[in-house]
Design a protein around this motif. Structure first.
Motif, PDB file in Angstrom:
ATOM      1  N   SER A 157      22.197  33.557   1.214  1.00  0.00           N
ATOM      2  CA  SER A 157      22.193  34.442   0.052  1.00  0.00           C
ATOM      3  C   SER A 157      20.903  34.262  -0.748  1.00  0.00           C
ATOM      4  N   THR A 158      20.724  35.095  -1.775  1.00  0.00           N
ATOM      5  CA  THR A 158      19.556  34.958  -2.643  1.00  0.00           C
ATOM      6  C   THR A 158      19.516  33.569  -3.280  1.00  0.00           C
ATOM      7  N   LYS A 159      20.644  33.112  -3.793  1.00  0.00           N
ATOM      8  CA  LYS A 159      20.694  31.777  -4.377  1.00  0.00           C
ATOM      9  C   LYS A 159      20.410  30.709  -3.323  1.00  0.00           C
ATOM     10  N   GLY A 160      20.957  30.917  -2.136  1.00  0.00           N
ATOM     11  CA  GLY A 160      20.733  29.965  -1.058  1.00  0.00           C
ATOM     12  C   GLY A 160      19.276  29.869  -0.657  1.00  0.00           C
ATOM     13  N   TYR A 161      18.603  31.025  -0.630  1.00  0.00           N
ATOM     14  CA  TYR A 161      17.186  30.998  -0.267  1.00  0.00           C
ATOM     15  C   TYR A 161      16.338  30.308  -1.325  1.00  0.00           C
ATOM     16  N   GLU A 162      16.766  30.329  -2.577  1.00  0.00           N
ATOM     17  CA  GLU A 162      16.046  29.564  -3.601  1.00  0.00           C
ATOM     18  C   GLU A 162      16.132  28.069  -3.298  1.00  0.00           C
ATOM     19  N   VAL A 163      17.327  27.625  -2.926  1.00  0.00           N
ATOM     20  CA  VAL A 163      17.516  26.217  -2.549  1.00  0.00           C
ATOM     21  C   VAL A 163      16.700  25.901  -1.296  1.00  0.00           C
ATOM     22  N   PHE A 164      16.762  26.810  -0.331  1.00  0.00           N
ATOM     23  CA  PHE A 164      16.051  26.655   0.941  1.00  0.00           C
ATOM     24  C   PHE A 164      14.548  26.519   0.692  1.00  0.00           C
ATOM     25  N   PHE A 165      14.001  27.459  -0.085  1.00  0.00           N
ATOM     26  CA  PHE A 165      12.574  27.451  -0.381  1.00  0.00           C
ATOM     27  C   PHE A 165      12.142  26.167  -1.087  1.00  0.00           C
ATOM     28  N   GLU A 166      12.907  25.752  -2.084  1.00  0.00           N
ATOM     29  CA  GLU A 166      12.531  24.556  -2.838  1.00  0.00           C
ATOM     30  C   GLU A 166      12.442  23.328  -1.936  1.00  0.00           C
ATOM     31  N   ALA A 167      13.370  23.222  -0.999  1.00  0.00           N
ATOM     32  CA  ALA A 167      13.340  22.096  -0.062  1.00  0.00           C
ATOM     33  C   ALA A 167      12.129  22.192   0.867  1.00  0.00           C
ATOM     34  N   ILE A 168      11.812  23.407   1.314  1.00  0.00           N
ATOM     35  CA  ILE A 168      10.644  23.613   2.162  1.00  0.00           C
ATOM     36  C   ILE A 168       9.373  23.219   1.413  1.00  0.00           C
ATOM     37  N   TYR A 169       9.247  23.738   0.200  1.00  0.00           N
ATOM     38  CA  TYR A 169       7.981  23.593  -0.523  1.00  0.00           C
ATOM     39  C   TYR A 169       7.718  22.151  -0.934  1.00  0.00           C
ATOM     40  N   LYS A 170       8.774  21.426  -1.217  1.00  0.00           N
ATOM     41  CA  LYS A 170       8.624  20.016  -1.586  1.00  0.00           C
ATOM     42  C   LYS A 170       7.935  19.242  -0.465  1.00  0.00           C
ATOM     43  N   THR A 171       8.247  19.588   0.768  1.00  0.00           N
ATOM     44  CA  THR A 171       7.653  18.914   1.917  1.00  0.00           C
ATOM     45  C   THR A 171       6.312  19.525   2.313  1.00  0.00           C
ATOM     46  N   VAL A 172       6.211  20.852   2.258  1.00  0.00           N
ATOM     47  CA  VAL A 172       5.053  21.534   2.832  1.00  0.00           C
ATOM     48  C   VAL A 172       3.850  21.581   1.886  1.00  0.00           C
ATOM     49  N   LYS A 173       4.062  21.621   0.591  1.00  0.00           N
ATOM     50  CA  LYS A 173       2.917  21.700  -0.332  1.00  0.00           C
ATOM     51  C   LYS A 173       1.931  20.551  -0.124  1.00  0.00           C
ATOM     52  N   PRO A 174       2.383  19.292  -0.038  1.00  0.00           N
ATOM     53  CA  PRO A 174       1.425  18.205   0.209  1.00  0.00           C
ATOM     54  C   PRO A 174       0.697  18.348   1.550  1.00  0.00           C
ATOM     55  N   ILE A 175       1.363  18.925   2.542  1.00  0.00           N
ATOM     56  CA  ILE A 175       0.720  19.151   3.838  1.00  0.00           C
ATOM     57  C   ILE A 175      -0.398  20.175   3.693  1.00  0.00           C
ATOM     58  N   ILE A 176      -0.135  21.240   2.945  1.00  0.00           N
ATOM     59  CA  ILE A 176      -1.164  22.254   2.697  1.00  0.00           C
ATOM     60  C   ILE A 176      -2.347  21.631   1.973  1.00  0.00           C
ATOM     61  N   GLU A 177      -2.067  20.840   0.971  1.00  0.00           N
ATOM     62  CA  GLU A 177      -3.144  20.191   0.208  1.00  0.00           C
ATOM     63  C   GLU A 177      -4.010  19.319   1.122  1.00  0.00           C
ATOM     64  N   LYS A 178      -3.366  18.597   2.014  1.00  0.00           N
ATOM     65  CA  LYS A 178      -4.108  17.733   2.930  1.00  0.00           C
ATOM     66  C   LYS A 178      -4.937  18.555   3.909  1.00  0.00           C
ATOM     67  N   MET A 179      -4.369  19.660   4.406  1.00  0.00           N
ATOM     68  CA  MET A 179      -5.112  20.505   5.342  1.00  0.00           C
ATOM     69  C   MET A 179      -6.329  21.121   4.661  1.00  0.00           C
ATOM     70  N   ILE A 180      -6.183  21.499   3.391  1.00  0.00           N
ATOM     71  CA  ILE A 180      -7.324  22.057   2.651  1.00  0.00           C
ATOM     72  C   ILE A 180      -8.408  21.008   2.492  1.00  0.00           C
ATOM     73  N   GLU A 181      -8.024  19.791   2.174  1.00  0.00           N
ATOM     74  CA  GLU A 181      -8.988  18.707   2.020  1.00  0.00           C
ATOM     75  C   GLU A 181      -9.765  18.449   3.318  1.00  0.00           C
ATOM     76  N   ASN A 182      -9.083  18.618   4.437  1.00  0.00           N
ATOM     77  CA  ASN A 182      -9.696  18.310   5.735  1.00  0.00           C
ATOM     78  C   ASN A 182     -10.472  19.476   6.329  1.00  0.00           C
ATOM     79  N   LYS A 183     -10.435  20.642   5.671  1.00  0.00           N
ATOM     80  CA  LYS A 183     -11.152  21.809   6.173  1.00  0.00           C
ATOM     81  C   LYS A 183     -12.665  21.604   6.028  1.00  0.00           C
TER      82      LYS A 183
END
Length: 205
Positions: A179-205
């Motif tokens: 559901s819409t509410k479920g995807y908010e929970v889903f996204f938050e869990a994704i972003y908590k893990t993936v944002k630091p990965i993106i930051e690291k990939m940008i640093e290594n570019k």
């Protein structure tokens, strides 16, 4: 900087089946990335396909890697693999094999990976899939994350925790899709893990 390319691959949960427009997790992910990294060219592709299982994912992974040349692949299969329907079902041994091959091909192409476990369901009668079966497939996903030293988002646990007073608000009418509410929970869990990965990939570019 050159573009940073992220591919979200999976089934209808990734696709955003019947979700409100712009409220599936990939759309929320894109919007937040644009907000947090406005000066970086980050391209995010939704490569979820309704009704797919890990066998379908393996059949198309070479093409996905060639077409998009991703720096990061976020993958979720399993809900259809674990289903009782012969049309969707993939046995757990083949599921394990398919995950090995998809991961190995992706890592060989030079991409990072994040794995996600399936979300729990509200079981109907007769059930499309049961949580006790999903847990076995999720165990395989967890094993692959450990085997290949990949980040894992245990979405099954995230949803059970967020829905400890009742999981229905996190799911659509069918008790399976998000559901819409479920995807908010889903996204938050994704972003908590993936944002630091993106930051690291940008640093290594």
């Amino acid at each position: 900087m050159d573009s940073l390319r992220i591919v979200c691959i999976g089934d209808s949960i990734t696709f955003g089946y019947c979700a409100d427009y712009g409220k599936d997790y990939v759309s929320l992910f894109k919007a937040q990335v644009q907000k947090d990294f406005p000066n970086n060219n980050i391209i995010i592709r939704n490569r979820g396909v309704n009704g797919e299982n890990s066998r379908n994912g393996l059949n198309r992974i070479d093409n996905e890697l060639e077409c998009y040349n991703p720096n990061l692949v976020i993958m979720l299969f399993g809900s259809n693999d674990a289903a009782y329907s012969e049309y969707y079902h993939v046995g757990i041994e083949e599921f394990s094999y398919n995950y090995d091959k998809i991961i190995e091909k992706t890592l060989a192409a030079g991409s990072n990976m994040v794995l996600i476990t399936t979300t729990p369901v509200i079981e109907e009668e007769p059930p499309f899939v049961e949580n006790s079966v999903l847990e076995k497939y999720n165990d395989v996903i967890k094993e692959k994350a450990e085997k290949y030293s990949l980040p894992l988002i245990d979405m099954y646990e995230v949803f059970n925790e967020a829905g400890k007073d009742g999981i229905a608000p996190l799911l659509q009418w069918d008790g399976e899709h998000i559901s819409t509410k479920g995807y908010e929970v889903f996204f938050e869990a994704i972003y908590k893990t993936v944002k630091p990965i993106i930051e690291k990939m940008i640093e290594n570019k």
